[in-house]
Enzyme design. Structure first.
Site, PDB file in Angstrom:
ATOM      1  N   LYS A   1      -5.571  -0.567   3.553  1.00 53.58           N
ATOM      2  CA  LYS A   1      -6.128   0.178   4.684  1.00 53.58           C
ATOM      3  C   LYS A   1      -6.632  -0.843   5.696  1.00 53.58           C
ATOM      4  O   LYS A   1      -7.537  -1.632   5.410  1.00 53.58           O
ATOM      5  CB  LYS A   1      -7.264   1.087   4.226  1.00 53.58           C
ATOM      6  CG  LYS A   1      -7.997   1.782   5.376  1.00 53.58           C
ATOM      7  CD  LYS A   1      -9.076   2.703   4.853  1.00 53.58           C
ATOM      8  CE  LYS A   1      -9.971   3.198   5.966  1.00 53.58           C
ATOM      9  NZ  LYS A   1     -10.969   4.169   5.487  1.00 53.58           N
TER      10      LYS A   1
ATOM     11  N   LYS B   1      -8.341  -1.968   9.230  1.00 55.47           N
ATOM     12  CA  LYS B   1      -9.265  -1.575  10.284  1.00 55.47           C
ATOM     13  C   LYS B   1      -8.720  -2.034  11.638  1.00 55.47           C
ATOM     14  O   LYS B   1      -8.274  -3.176  11.790  1.00 55.47           O
ATOM     15  CB  LYS B   1     -10.644  -2.197  10.040  1.00 55.47           C
ATOM     16  CG  LYS B   1     -11.352  -1.671   8.801  1.00 55.47           C
ATOM     17  CD  LYS B   1     -11.788  -0.224   8.972  1.00 55.47           C
ATOM     18  CE  LYS B   1     -12.658   0.238   7.813  1.00 55.47           C
ATOM     19  NZ  LYS B   1     -13.145   1.609   7.990  1.00 55.47           N
TER      20      LYS B   1
ATOM     21  N   ASP C   1      -7.184   2.647   9.995  1.00 57.43           N
ATOM     22  CA  ASP C   1      -8.385   3.366  10.421  1.00 57.43           C
ATOM     23  C   ASP C   1      -8.746   2.883  11.818  1.00 57.43           C
ATOM     24  O   ASP C   1      -9.189   1.743  11.998  1.00 57.43           O
ATOM     25  CB  ASP C   1      -9.525   3.102   9.436  1.00 57.43           C
ATOM     26  CG  ASP C   1     -10.777   3.919   9.754  1.00 57.43           C
ATOM     27  OD1 ASP C   1     -10.749   4.691  10.736  1.00 57.43           O
ATOM     28  OD2 ASP C   1     -11.766   3.786   9.021  1.00 57.43           O
TER      29      ASP C   1
ATOM     30  N   LYS D   1     -15.635  12.360   2.113  1.00 60.74           N
ATOM     31  CA  LYS D   1     -16.557  11.372   1.563  1.00 60.74           C
ATOM     32  C   LYS D   1     -17.811  12.111   1.103  1.00 60.74           C
ATOM     33  O   LYS D   1     -18.314  12.988   1.804  1.00 60.74           O
ATOM     34  CB  LYS D   1     -16.928  10.311   2.602  1.00 60.74           C
ATOM     35  CG  LYS D   1     -15.762   9.443   3.052  1.00 60.74           C
ATOM     36  CD  LYS D   1     -16.199   8.456   4.130  1.00 60.74           C
ATOM     37  CE  LYS D   1     -15.046   7.580   4.601  1.00 60.74           C
ATOM     38  NZ  LYS D   1     -15.420   6.712   5.745  1.00 60.74           N
TER      39      LYS D   1
ATOM     40  N   CYS E   1     -14.882   6.574   0.847  1.00 60.81           N
ATOM     41  CA  CYS E   1     -16.244   6.257   0.450  1.00 60.81           C
ATOM     42  C   CYS E   1     -16.873   5.350   1.496  1.00 60.81           C
ATOM     43  O   CYS E   1     -16.199   4.774   2.340  1.00 60.81           O
ATOM     44  CB  CYS E   1     -16.259   5.567  -0.917  1.00 60.81           C
ATOM     45  SG  CYS E   1     -15.439   3.953  -0.927  1.00 60.81           S
TER      46      CYS E   1
ATOM     47  N   ASP F   1      -9.132   5.973  -1.150  1.00 56.78           N
ATOM     48  CA  ASP F   1      -9.734   4.778  -0.562  1.00 56.78           C
ATOM     49  C   ASP F   1     -11.130   4.613  -1.161  1.00 56.78           C
ATOM     50  O   ASP F   1     -12.127   4.936  -0.537  1.00 56.78           O
ATOM     51  CB  ASP F   1      -9.793   4.918   0.957  1.00 56.78           C
ATOM     52  CG  ASP F   1     -10.434   3.714   1.626  1.00 56.78           C
ATOM     53  OD1 ASP F   1     -10.365   2.614   1.050  1.00 56.78           O
ATOM     54  OD2 ASP F   1     -11.011   3.883   2.719  1.00 56.78           O
TER      55      ASP F   1
ATOM     56  N   ASP G   1     -12.630   1.699  -2.526  1.00 58.61           N
ATOM     57  CA  ASP G   1     -12.847   0.271  -2.787  1.00 58.61           C
ATOM     58  C   ASP G   1     -14.254  -0.175  -2.424  1.00 58.61           C
ATOM     59  O   ASP G   1     -14.526  -1.372  -2.358  1.00 58.61           O
ATOM     60  CB  ASP G   1     -11.812  -0.573  -2.041  1.00 58.61           C
ATOM     61  CG  ASP G   1     -11.950  -0.469  -0.518  1.00 58.61           C
ATOM     62  OD1 ASP G   1     -12.659   0.442  -0.047  1.00 58.61           O
ATOM     63  OD2 ASP G   1     -11.339  -1.285   0.195  1.00 58.61           O
TER      64      ASP G   1
END
Length: 324
Positions: A146, A148, A173, A243, A271, A293, A295
Protein backbone atom coordinates in the site's frame (compact mmCIF):
# COMPACT_ATOMS: atom_id res chain seq x y z
CA UNK A 1 -20.91 -6.04 38.16
CA UNK A 2 -18.79 -4.87 35.24
CA UNK A 3 -16.73 -1.72 35.70
CA UNK A 4 -13.95 0.16 33.94
CA UNK A 5 -10.82 -0.82 35.88
CA UNK A 6 -8.40 1.53 34.14
CA UNK A 7 -7.81 3.67 31.08
CA UNK A 8 -4.21 4.61 30.27
CA UNK A 9 -2.01 6.04 27.53
CA UNK A 10 0.93 4.03 26.22
CA UNK A 11 3.58 5.37 23.82
CA UNK A 12 5.10 3.04 21.22
CA UNK A 13 7.98 4.14 18.92
CA UNK A 14 7.63 3.72 15.17
CA UNK A 15 10.36 1.91 13.25
CA UNK A 16 11.97 4.85 11.47
CA UNK A 17 9.16 7.23 10.51
CA UNK A 18 5.66 6.73 9.14
CA UNK A 19 5.10 9.38 6.48
CA UNK A 20 1.84 10.33 4.74
CA UNK A 21 0.68 13.48 2.96
CA UNK A 22 -0.30 15.07 6.29
CA UNK A 23 3.10 14.60 7.94
CA UNK A 24 5.41 12.13 9.68
CA UNK A 25 5.03 10.17 12.92
CA UNK A 26 7.89 8.80 14.99
CA UNK A 27 5.67 7.27 17.70
CA UNK A 28 2.04 6.45 18.40
CA UNK A 29 0.14 6.97 21.65
CA UNK A 30 -2.50 4.30 22.19
CA UNK A 31 -5.34 4.11 24.70
CA UNK A 32 -5.67 0.89 26.67
CA UNK A 33 -8.96 0.25 28.46
CA UNK A 34 -9.36 -2.52 31.03
CA UNK A 35 -12.75 -3.74 32.27
CA UNK A 36 -13.52 -6.38 34.87
CA UNK A 37 -16.33 -8.17 36.67
CA UNK A 38 -14.40 -9.10 39.80
CA UNK A 39 -13.33 -12.44 38.33
CA UNK A 40 -12.42 -11.85 34.71
CA UNK A 41 -10.62 -8.95 33.02
CA UNK A 42 -10.86 -7.76 29.41
CA UNK A 43 -8.70 -5.29 27.51
CA UNK A 44 -9.05 -3.20 24.38
CA UNK A 45 -6.83 -0.72 22.57
CA UNK A 46 -7.64 2.33 20.47
CA UNK A 47 -5.62 4.89 18.55
CA UNK A 48 -6.90 8.46 18.52
CA UNK A 49 -8.20 9.77 15.19
CA UNK A 50 -5.93 12.78 15.16
CA UNK A 51 -7.38 14.30 11.97
CA UNK A 52 -10.71 14.59 13.78
CA UNK A 53 -9.20 16.31 16.79
CA UNK A 54 -8.89 13.28 19.07
CA UNK A 55 -5.84 12.72 21.26
CA UNK A 56 -4.92 9.79 23.45
CA UNK A 57 -5.37 12.04 26.46
CA UNK A 58 -8.86 13.15 25.41
CA UNK A 59 -9.85 9.52 24.87
CA UNK A 60 -8.64 8.53 28.34
CA UNK A 61 -10.54 11.47 29.81
CA UNK A 62 -13.70 10.33 28.01
CA UNK A 63 -13.33 6.83 29.45
CA UNK A 64 -12.74 8.17 32.96
CA UNK A 65 -15.83 10.37 32.64
CA UNK A 66 -18.08 7.66 31.21
CA UNK A 67 -20.88 6.61 33.59
CA UNK A 68 -23.24 4.97 31.08
CA UNK A 69 -24.08 1.30 30.62
CA UNK A 70 -21.25 -1.16 30.07
CA UNK A 71 -23.06 -3.04 27.35
CA UNK A 72 -21.79 -3.15 23.78
CA UNK A 73 -25.13 -2.44 22.10
CA UNK A 74 -25.94 0.38 24.52
CA UNK A 75 -22.52 1.92 23.82
CA UNK A 76 -23.54 2.56 20.22
CA UNK A 77 -25.78 5.40 21.39
CA UNK A 78 -24.38 6.16 24.85
CA UNK A 79 -20.89 7.11 23.63
CA UNK A 80 -19.72 8.83 20.45
CA UNK A 81 -17.77 6.81 17.90
CA UNK A 82 -14.00 7.05 18.03
CA UNK A 83 -10.98 5.52 19.68
CA UNK A 84 -12.32 5.70 23.26
CA UNK A 85 -15.43 3.73 22.38
CA UNK A 86 -13.33 1.31 20.34
CA UNK A 87 -11.05 0.57 23.30
CA UNK A 88 -14.05 0.06 25.62
CA UNK A 89 -16.05 -2.00 23.12
CA UNK A 90 -13.13 -4.33 22.43
CA UNK A 91 -12.43 -4.65 26.16
CA UNK A 92 -16.04 -5.75 26.64
CA UNK A 93 -15.74 -8.32 23.83
CA UNK A 94 -12.57 -9.67 25.47
CA UNK A 95 -14.31 -9.86 28.84
CA UNK A 96 -17.33 -11.65 27.35
CA UNK A 97 -15.03 -14.21 25.74
CA UNK A 98 -13.38 -14.95 29.07
CA UNK A 99 -16.71 -15.13 30.87
CA UNK A 100 -18.04 -17.56 28.26
CA UNK A 101 -14.82 -19.53 27.88
CA UNK A 102 -15.21 -19.14 24.11
CA UNK A 103 -13.30 -17.04 21.55
CA UNK A 104 -14.73 -13.77 20.25
CA UNK A 105 -14.95 -15.10 16.70
CA UNK A 106 -17.33 -17.78 17.94
CA UNK A 107 -19.42 -15.34 20.01
CA UNK A 108 -19.69 -13.06 16.96
CA UNK A 109 -20.71 -15.88 14.60
CA UNK A 110 -17.56 -15.54 12.50
CA UNK A 111 -15.41 -18.15 10.82
CA UNK A 112 -12.32 -19.37 12.68
CA UNK A 113 -9.47 -16.93 11.98
CA UNK A 114 -7.02 -17.95 9.28
CA UNK A 115 -3.68 -16.33 8.34
CA UNK A 116 -4.15 -12.99 6.60
CA UNK A 117 -2.09 -11.68 3.69
CA UNK A 118 -1.82 -8.10 4.87
CA UNK A 119 -0.62 -5.13 2.88
CA UNK A 120 2.57 -3.46 3.97
CA UNK A 121 2.67 0.33 3.84
CA UNK A 122 5.28 2.11 1.73
CA UNK A 123 5.56 5.53 3.34
CA UNK A 124 5.55 8.70 1.28
CA UNK A 125 9.03 9.66 0.06
CA UNK A 126 11.19 10.32 -2.96
CA UNK A 127 10.79 7.72 -5.72
CA UNK A 128 14.22 6.17 -5.05
CA UNK A 129 13.41 5.69 -1.37
CA UNK A 130 9.98 4.19 -2.10
CA UNK A 131 11.58 1.85 -4.65
CA UNK A 132 14.10 0.67 -2.06
CA UNK A 133 11.40 0.24 0.59
CA UNK A 134 9.28 -1.79 -1.84
CA UNK A 135 12.22 -4.07 -2.60
CA UNK A 136 12.79 -4.68 1.12
CA UNK A 137 9.09 -5.33 1.76
CA UNK A 138 8.80 -7.95 -0.97
CA UNK A 139 11.98 -9.63 0.28
CA UNK A 140 10.19 -9.97 3.65
CA UNK A 141 7.37 -11.84 1.89
CA UNK A 142 4.76 -9.12 1.42
CA UNK A 143 2.84 -9.65 -1.81
CA UNK A 144 0.54 -6.61 -1.38
CA UNK A 145 1.96 -3.10 -0.95
CA UNK A 146 0.00 0.00 0.00
CA UNK A 147 1.70 3.17 -1.23
CA UNK A 148 1.10 6.55 0.32
CA UNK A 149 0.65 9.38 -2.22
CA UNK A 150 0.48 13.15 -2.09
CA UNK A 151 -1.10 14.36 -5.35
CA UNK A 152 2.25 15.56 -6.74
CA UNK A 153 4.58 13.20 -8.60
CA UNK A 154 2.44 10.17 -7.80
CA UNK A 155 3.04 8.43 -11.13
CA UNK A 156 6.82 8.68 -10.69
CA UNK A 157 6.52 7.23 -7.20
CA UNK A 158 4.43 4.26 -8.32
CA UNK A 159 6.66 3.62 -11.32
CA UNK A 160 9.58 3.45 -8.88
CA UNK A 161 7.71 1.11 -6.52
CA UNK A 162 6.89 -1.11 -9.49
CA UNK A 163 10.60 -1.30 -10.34
CA UNK A 164 11.34 -2.32 -6.77
CA UNK A 165 8.47 -4.82 -6.61
CA UNK A 166 7.71 -6.01 -10.15
CA UNK A 167 5.34 -8.82 -9.13
CA UNK A 168 3.63 -7.30 -6.06
CA UNK A 169 0.00 -6.28 -5.97
CA UNK A 170 -0.28 -2.52 -5.44
CA UNK A 171 -2.93 -0.33 -3.85
CA UNK A 172 -2.54 3.37 -3.15
CA UNK A 173 -3.79 5.79 -0.51
CA UNK A 174 -4.18 9.35 -1.75
CA UNK A 175 -5.15 10.58 1.76
CA UNK A 176 -7.56 13.20 0.28
CA UNK A 177 -4.76 14.74 -1.83
CA UNK A 178 -6.40 14.50 -5.28
CA UNK A 179 -8.90 17.27 -4.53
CA UNK A 180 -7.64 19.40 -7.43
CA UNK A 181 -6.74 16.56 -9.80
CA UNK A 182 -8.42 14.83 -12.72
CA UNK A 183 -9.27 11.73 -10.72
CA UNK A 184 -10.12 9.51 -13.69
CA UNK A 185 -6.88 10.43 -15.48
CA UNK A 186 -4.75 9.92 -12.37
CA UNK A 187 -6.38 6.56 -11.73
CA UNK A 188 -5.90 5.48 -15.35
CA UNK A 189 -2.19 6.31 -15.22
CA UNK A 190 -1.76 4.27 -12.05
CA UNK A 191 -3.86 1.39 -13.40
CA UNK A 192 -1.38 1.15 -16.28
CA UNK A 193 1.31 0.53 -13.65
CA UNK A 194 -0.70 -2.30 -12.12
CA UNK A 195 -2.40 -0.44 -9.26
CA UNK A 196 -5.68 -2.18 -8.38
CA UNK A 197 -7.39 0.30 -6.02
CA UNK A 198 -7.26 3.97 -4.95
CA UNK A 199 -8.14 4.91 -1.39
CA UNK A 200 -9.75 8.27 -0.50
CA UNK A 201 -8.86 10.51 -3.47
CA UNK A 202 -11.15 13.37 -2.34
CA UNK A 203 -11.50 15.40 0.84
CA UNK A 204 -14.03 14.11 3.34
CA UNK A 205 -17.22 16.09 2.79
CA UNK A 206 -16.49 16.61 -0.92
CA UNK A 207 -17.70 13.19 -2.05
CA UNK A 208 -19.83 14.91 -4.72
CA UNK A 209 -16.60 15.43 -6.70
CA UNK A 210 -16.78 11.76 -7.65
CA UNK A 211 -20.15 12.13 -9.40
CA UNK A 212 -19.67 11.18 -13.05
CA UNK A 213 -16.06 10.06 -12.53
CA UNK A 214 -15.44 6.85 -14.46
CA UNK A 215 -12.23 5.50 -12.97
CA UNK A 216 -10.75 2.27 -14.39
CA UNK A 217 -10.17 0.86 -10.91
CA UNK A 218 -12.13 0.85 -7.63
CA UNK A 219 -12.24 3.95 -5.44
CA UNK A 220 -12.36 3.20 -1.71
CA UNK A 221 -13.76 5.49 1.01
CA UNK A 222 -11.63 5.85 4.13
CA UNK A 223 -12.02 9.24 5.83
CA UNK A 224 -15.45 9.44 4.16
CA UNK A 225 -16.73 6.27 5.86
CA UNK A 226 -16.89 5.76 9.60
CA UNK A 227 -20.16 3.99 10.45
CA UNK A 228 -23.33 2.69 8.78
CA UNK A 229 -24.72 6.24 8.85
CA UNK A 230 -22.22 7.25 6.14
CA UNK A 231 -23.21 4.65 3.54
CA UNK A 232 -26.10 6.64 2.05
CA UNK A 233 -23.75 9.30 0.64
CA UNK A 234 -21.05 6.96 -0.70
CA UNK A 235 -22.75 5.78 -3.87
CA UNK A 236 -19.92 7.02 -6.08
CA UNK A 237 -17.37 4.91 -4.21
CA UNK A 238 -16.86 1.25 -5.00
CA UNK A 239 -15.48 0.12 -1.65
CA UNK A 240 -15.22 1.15 2.00
CA UNK A 241 -12.27 0.89 4.36
CA UNK A 242 -13.47 -0.21 7.80
CA UNK A 243 -11.29 0.70 10.77
CA UNK A 244 -12.29 -0.06 14.33
CA UNK A 245 -11.22 3.34 15.64
CA UNK A 246 -13.37 5.13 13.05
CA UNK A 247 -16.33 2.85 13.68
CA UNK A 248 -15.97 3.05 17.43
CA UNK A 249 -15.44 -0.63 18.06
CA UNK A 250 -15.82 -4.13 16.69
CA UNK A 251 -19.59 -4.12 17.33
CA UNK A 252 -20.27 -1.26 14.90
CA UNK A 253 -17.56 -2.44 12.49
CA UNK A 254 -19.27 -5.83 12.11
CA UNK A 255 -22.62 -4.13 11.48
CA UNK A 256 -21.00 -1.75 8.97
CA UNK A 257 -19.42 -4.65 7.10
CA UNK A 258 -22.77 -6.43 6.79
CA UNK A 259 -24.58 -3.29 5.65
CA UNK A 260 -21.86 -2.38 3.14
CA UNK A 261 -21.91 -5.85 1.60
CA UNK A 262 -25.69 -5.69 1.26
CA UNK A 263 -25.29 -2.46 -0.74
CA UNK A 264 -22.68 -3.98 -3.05
CA UNK A 265 -19.56 -2.28 -1.66
CA UNK A 266 -16.30 -4.17 -1.69
CA UNK A 267 -14.55 -4.29 1.68
CA UNK A 268 -11.17 -3.21 2.90
CA UNK A 269 -10.23 -3.63 6.56
CA UNK A 270 -7.56 -1.25 7.76
CA UNK A 271 -6.08 0.08 10.96
CA UNK A 272 -4.32 2.98 12.59
CA UNK A 273 -0.82 2.62 13.99
CA UNK A 274 -1.03 0.51 17.13
CA UNK A 275 0.02 -2.72 18.77
CA UNK A 276 -1.35 -6.20 18.19
CA UNK A 277 -3.88 -5.64 21.00
CA UNK A 278 -5.62 -3.19 18.67
CA UNK A 279 -5.01 -5.20 15.49
CA UNK A 280 -6.33 -8.55 16.78
CA UNK A 281 -10.05 -7.57 16.74
CA UNK A 282 -9.67 -6.14 13.23
CA UNK A 283 -8.09 -9.42 12.10
CA UNK A 284 -11.36 -11.19 12.93
CA UNK A 285 -13.32 -8.63 10.89
CA UNK A 286 -10.87 -8.94 7.98
CA UNK A 287 -11.54 -12.60 7.22
CA UNK A 288 -12.81 -12.60 3.63
CA UNK A 289 -12.22 -8.88 2.94
CA UNK A 290 -11.13 -7.81 -0.55
CA UNK A 291 -8.11 -5.90 0.77
CA UNK A 292 -6.50 -6.26 4.17
CA UNK A 293 -4.25 -3.55 5.57
CA UNK A 294 -3.38 -4.56 9.12
CA UNK A 295 0.31 -3.71 9.34
CA UNK A 296 -0.08 -1.14 12.13
CA UNK A 297 1.92 -3.20 14.63
CA UNK A 298 4.48 -4.21 12.00
CA UNK A 299 5.43 -0.55 11.56
CA UNK A 300 6.43 -0.21 15.23
CA UNK A 301 9.95 -0.59 16.55
CA UNK A 302 8.57 -3.35 18.79
CA UNK A 303 5.18 -4.91 19.49
CA UNK A 304 3.41 -5.98 22.64
CA UNK A 305 4.52 -9.32 24.11
CA UNK A 306 2.52 -12.13 22.52
CA UNK A 307 1.65 -10.00 19.49
CA UNK A 308 0.45 -11.38 16.19
CA UNK A 309 3.22 -13.25 14.41
CA UNK A 310 4.20 -12.58 10.79
CA UNK A 311 5.15 -15.47 8.51
CA UNK A 312 5.75 -15.04 4.75
CA UNK A 313 3.86 -11.75 4.70
CA UNK A 314 0.87 -13.22 6.54
CA UNK A 315 -0.43 -12.38 10.01
CA UNK A 316 -0.96 -15.53 12.02
CA UNK A 317 -3.90 -15.95 14.44
CA UNK A 318 -2.82 -15.41 18.03
CA UNK A 319 -4.05 -15.61 21.61
CA UNK A 320 -3.31 -12.03 22.71
CA UNK A 321 -6.97 -10.96 22.68
CA UNK A 322 -10.45 -12.42 22.62
CA UNK A 323 -9.64 -16.12 22.91
CA UNK A 324 -11.74 -16.85 26.01
Amino acid sequence: MIRIVSATVERWPVAGAFVISRGAKTHVDVVVCTVGDGTHVGQGEGTAIYYEGESAESCVAALHAYTGPLDRQALLTAMPRGAARNALDCALWDLEAKQAGAPVWQLAGLAPPAPLATAFTISLGDPDLMEADARVATARGFALLKCKLTGEGDQDRIAAVRRGAPTARLIVDANESWHDRDIAAEAAALAALGVEMVEQPVIHGQEARLAGVHAPLPLCADESCHTRADLDRLGDFDAVNIKLDKAGGLTEALALARAAKERGFRLMVGCMLGTSLGIAPAALLAQGADWIDLDGALLLAEDRAGGLALRDGQLQPGALWGMG
